[in-house]
Design a protein around this motif. Structure first.
Motif, mmCIF file in Angstrom:
data_model
loop_
_atom_site.group_PDB
_atom_site.id
_atom_site.type_symbol
_atom_site.label_atom_id
_atom_site.label_comp_id
_atom_site.label_asym_id
_atom_site.label_seq_id
_atom_site.Cartn_x
_atom_site.Cartn_y
_atom_site.Cartn_z
ATOM 1 N N VAL A 11 0.746 -1.298 -0.165
ATOM 2 C CA VAL A 11 0.084 0.040 -0.423
ATOM 3 C C VAL A 11 1.034 1.345 -0.384
ATOM 4 C CG1 VAL A 11 -1.365 1.267 1.008
ATOM 5 C CG2 VAL A 11 -2.211 -1.377 0.846
ATOM 6 N N GLY A 12 1.969 1.003 0.500
ATOM 7 C CA GLY A 12 2.570 2.259 0.991
ATOM 8 C C GLY A 12 4.006 3.100 -0.280
ATOM 9 N N SER A 13 3.280 1.709 -1.173
ATOM 10 C CA SER A 13 4.057 2.061 -2.724
ATOM 11 C C SER A 13 3.345 3.282 -3.147
ATOM 12 C CB SER A 13 4.090 0.390 -3.417
ATOM 13 O OG SER A 13 3.604 -0.371 -4.056
ATOM 14 N N PHE A 14 1.623 2.658 -3.349
ATOM 15 C CA PHE A 14 0.912 3.809 -4.033
ATOM 16 C C PHE A 14 0.812 5.528 -3.475
ATOM 17 C CE2 PHE A 14 -1.462 -0.373 -4.619
ATOM 18 C CZ PHE A 14 -1.232 -0.413 -5.993
ATOM 19 N N TYR A 15 1.270 5.310 -2.389
ATOM 20 C CA TYR A 15 1.366 6.482 -1.964
ATOM 21 C C TYR A 15 2.513 7.261 -1.839
ATOM 22 C CZ TYR A 15 -2.459 4.211 2.285
ATOM 23 O OH TYR A 15 -3.631 4.393 2.301
ATOM 24 N N ALA A 16 3.592 6.478 -1.848
ATOM 25 C CA ALA A 16 4.906 6.895 -2.074
ATOM 26 C C ALA A 16 4.491 7.842 -3.642
ATOM 27 C CB ALA A 16 5.903 6.092 -1.781
ATOM 28 N N LEU A 17 4.123 7.033 -4.510
ATOM 29 C CA LEU A 17 3.524 7.163 -5.824
ATOM 30 C C LEU A 17 3.464 8.836 -6.167
ATOM 31 C CD1 LEU A 17 3.176 4.291 -8.559
ATOM 32 C CD2 LEU A 17 5.267 5.615 -8.695
ATOM 33 N N VAL A 18 2.083 9.088 -5.475
ATOM 34 C CA VAL A 18 1.330 10.326 -5.546
ATOM 35 C C VAL A 18 1.981 10.884 -4.589
ATOM 36 C CG1 VAL A 18 -0.989 11.039 -5.016
ATOM 37 C CG2 VAL A 18 -0.881 8.543 -6.104
ATOM 38 N N ALA A 19 2.226 10.865 -3.420
ATOM 39 C CA ALA A 19 2.782 12.131 -3.134
ATOM 40 C C ALA A 19 4.884 12.439 -3.086
ATOM 41 C CB ALA A 19 3.669 11.265 -1.276
ATOM 42 N N LEU A 226 -9.005 11.177 -0.181
ATOM 43 C CA LEU A 226 -8.907 9.899 0.732
ATOM 44 C C LEU A 226 -7.366 10.481 0.627
ATOM 45 C CD1 LEU A 226 -8.676 9.373 3.744
ATOM 46 C CD2 LEU A 226 -9.532 6.866 2.981
ATOM 47 N N ILE A 227 -6.689 9.292 -0.539
ATOM 48 C CA ILE A 227 -5.211 9.355 -0.819
ATOM 49 C C ILE A 227 -4.315 10.293 -1.428
ATOM 50 C CG2 ILE A 227 -5.648 9.004 -3.814
ATOM 51 C CD1 ILE A 227 -3.709 6.431 -3.175
ATOM 52 N N GLY A 228 -5.486 11.449 -1.986
ATOM 53 C CA GLY A 228 -4.475 12.826 -1.406
ATOM 54 C C GLY A 228 -3.907 12.774 -0.089
ATOM 55 N N LEU A 229 -5.098 12.500 0.727
ATOM 56 C CA LEU A 229 -4.940 14.037 2.647
ATOM 57 C C LEU A 229 -3.069 12.177 2.420
ATOM 58 C CD1 LEU A 229 -8.332 14.451 3.838
ATOM 59 C CD2 LEU A 229 -6.531 15.544 2.786
ATOM 60 N N LYS A 230 -3.732 10.809 2.167
ATOM 61 C CA LYS A 230 -2.598 9.854 2.835
ATOM 62 C C LYS A 230 -1.375 10.830 2.003
ATOM 63 C CE LYS A 230 -5.546 6.876 5.511
ATOM 64 N NZ LYS A 230 -5.626 5.590 4.665
ATOM 65 N N ALA A 231 -1.059 10.925 0.410
ATOM 66 C CA ALA A 231 0.219 11.325 0.051
ATOM 67 C C ALA A 231 0.692 12.518 0.559
ATOM 68 C CB ALA A 231 -0.104 11.635 -1.534
ATOM 69 N N PHE A 232 -0.285 13.609 1.122
ATOM 70 C CA PHE A 232 -0.042 14.508 1.828
ATOM 71 C C PHE A 232 1.061 14.263 3.175
ATOM 72 C CE2 PHE A 232 -0.182 18.358 4.458
ATOM 73 C CZ PHE A 232 -0.209 18.930 4.176
ATOM 74 N N ILE A 243 12.487 14.046 -2.291
ATOM 75 C CA ILE A 243 11.710 13.041 -3.326
ATOM 76 C C ILE A 243 12.623 11.303 -2.198
ATOM 77 C CG2 ILE A 243 12.485 11.804 -5.273
ATOM 78 C CD1 ILE A 243 12.481 14.601 -6.416
ATOM 79 N N PRO A 244 13.846 10.990 -2.173
ATOM 80 C CA PRO A 244 13.592 10.503 -1.338
ATOM 81 C C PRO A 244 12.915 9.643 0.056
ATOM 82 C CG PRO A 244 15.962 11.185 -1.833
ATOM 83 C CD PRO A 244 15.209 11.851 -2.211
ATOM 84 N N GLY A 245 13.246 10.928 0.744
ATOM 85 C CA GLY A 245 12.119 11.301 2.004
ATOM 86 C C GLY A 245 10.761 10.591 2.345
ATOM 87 N N THR A 246 10.164 11.398 1.329
ATOM 88 C CA THR A 246 8.883 10.969 0.665
ATOM 89 C C THR A 246 8.640 9.731 -0.023
ATOM 90 O OG1 THR A 246 8.465 13.063 -0.916
ATOM 91 C CG2 THR A 246 7.301 11.724 -1.385
ATOM 92 N N MET A 247 9.525 9.120 -0.471
ATOM 93 C CA MET A 247 9.845 7.238 -1.086
ATOM 94 C C MET A 247 9.356 6.782 0.446
ATOM 95 S SD MET A 247 12.295 6.852 -4.009
ATOM 96 C CE MET A 247 12.367 8.242 -5.266
ATOM 97 N N LEU A 248 10.972 7.091 1.016
ATOM 98 C CA LEU A 248 10.165 6.698 2.518
ATOM 99 C C LEU A 248 9.171 6.949 2.932
ATOM 100 C CD1 LEU A 248 12.349 5.264 4.693
ATOM 101 C CD2 LEU A 248 12.927 7.307 5.361
ATOM 102 N N GLY A 249 8.648 7.993 3.464
ATOM 103 C CA GLY A 249 7.510 8.117 4.018
ATOM 104 C C GLY A 249 6.138 7.746 3.770
ATOM 105 N N GLY A 250 6.403 7.152 2.406
ATOM 106 C CA GLY A 250 4.983 7.070 1.920
ATOM 107 C C GLY A 250 5.136 5.444 2.405
ATOM 108 N N LEU A 251 5.703 4.489 1.942
ATOM 109 C CA LEU A 251 6.291 3.593 2.365
ATOM 110 C C LEU A 251 6.326 3.089 4.503
ATOM 111 C CD1 LEU A 251 9.503 1.963 0.831
ATOM 112 C CD2 LEU A 251 7.119 1.304 0.413
#
Length: 297
Positions: A11-19, A226-232, A243-251
């Motif tokens: 699930v985190g990989s989807f969040y990271a892509l949008v984020a 909702l996924i917009g809020l999760k990505a934010f 960018i690396p931090g955003t990927m880490l944050g999504g995961l």
């Protein structure tokens, strides 16, 4: 335990892509593009339309067809992001920050209810559904389709990171993030670079929308909210603009949701995720890999 970790990473990989789109736009323009989650929704419906035009797909061809649809969808959503920036944001670039923020919220509603008018309010069943036989890997139940989707997500994120850190285009993006006025004096076409940034971020969000539709099997016009809020949230946890931090944050957010659902139940998943965000910001407001910066004037 291993199943919870796998579910969280998936699930985190989807969040990271949008984020990543949130983070890139904020890094360059200091704009919270709240319409970005709806680009994810637009990607899901674009994939739905393309798959409907293709017709029936045999199970053996599902993944190759999905990859082709991803390419088409990324082009469509990328161009949509460029149009959004040109029409809604560029005329207000020198306006007070609040004007841009309100415009972003208005653009979000326009995309949501424009899609409702075009596709209807009822949820749509995706024409292509990725299932597959599950196998046990280190105690976790995974499918080859899940592995393939994660590989695609990681490849897209790695490609973006290489573009930003190793190419001339990436250097231009980083220069504008530091000082757009000086960048313009040095010969960088600021408007063109910002447009390409919107294209890249929107293309990644569109790809995530197609993958989510194919995996979960159902889409609707409000799926991006909702996924917009999760990505934010992911971008803030990792360090928005990094960018690396955003990927880490999504995961990390995906893992937090997975364990929170296990401990508290599915109905508390979102409460747990946003509660963790509040607690995290009280300890480290700049995010995991974010740096404290001074406001540009």
């Amino acid at each position: 335990m291993s199943q919870l970790i796998w579910n969280g990473l998936f699930v985190g990989s989807f969040y990271a892509l949008v984020a990543l789109g949130y983070s890139m736009v904020y890094g360059i323009m200091k704009l919270l593009n709240f319409a970005h989650g709806d680009i994810y929704m637009l990607g899901a419906f674009t994939g739905f339309a393309v798959l409907g035009a293709v017709g029936g797909v045999s199970p053996g061809m599902a993944l190759p067809v999905l990859l082709g649809v991803l390419v088409v969808t990324m082009a469509v959503t990328g161009l949509s992001g460029v149009v959004l920036e040109r029409v809604a944001y560029r005329p207000l670039r020198n306006a007070p920050r609040l004007s841009l923020l309100i415009t972003a919220v208005g653009a979000s509603f326009a995309l949501e209810y424009g899609m409702r008018a075009a596709a209807g309010a009822d949820p749509q069943v995706y024409p292509l559904r990725l299932g597959g036989t599950a196998v046990q890997v280190l105690g976790a139940r995974v499918t080859l389709q899940q592995i393939a989707l994660i590989i695609v997500a990681v490849a897209l994120m790695a490609g973006l990171n290489l573009l930003v850190t190793r190419t001339r285009e990436g250097r231009a993006m980083r220069a504008i993030a530091l000082d757009p006025r000086t960048s313009a004096l040095m010969g960088i076409n600021v408007n063109a670079v910002i447009s390409r940034t919107f294209f890249l971020g929107s293309a990644l969000a569109g790809a995530a929308g197609v993958m989510a539709g194919a995996y979960y099997g159902k889409i609707d016009f409000l799926m991006g909210f909702l996924i917009g809020l999760k990505a934010f949230t992911s971008a803030v946890i990792g360090g928005i603009g990094n960018i690396p931090g955003t990927m880490l944050g999504g995961l990390l957010l995906g893992l937090l949701e997975s364990f929170g659902t296990y401990w508290l139940g599915g109905e508390w998943r979102d409460v747990f995720a946003f509660g963790v965000l509040i607690l995290f910001l009280s300890v480290r407001p700049t995010g995991l890999l974010g740096e404290r910066v001074t406001e540009r004037v």
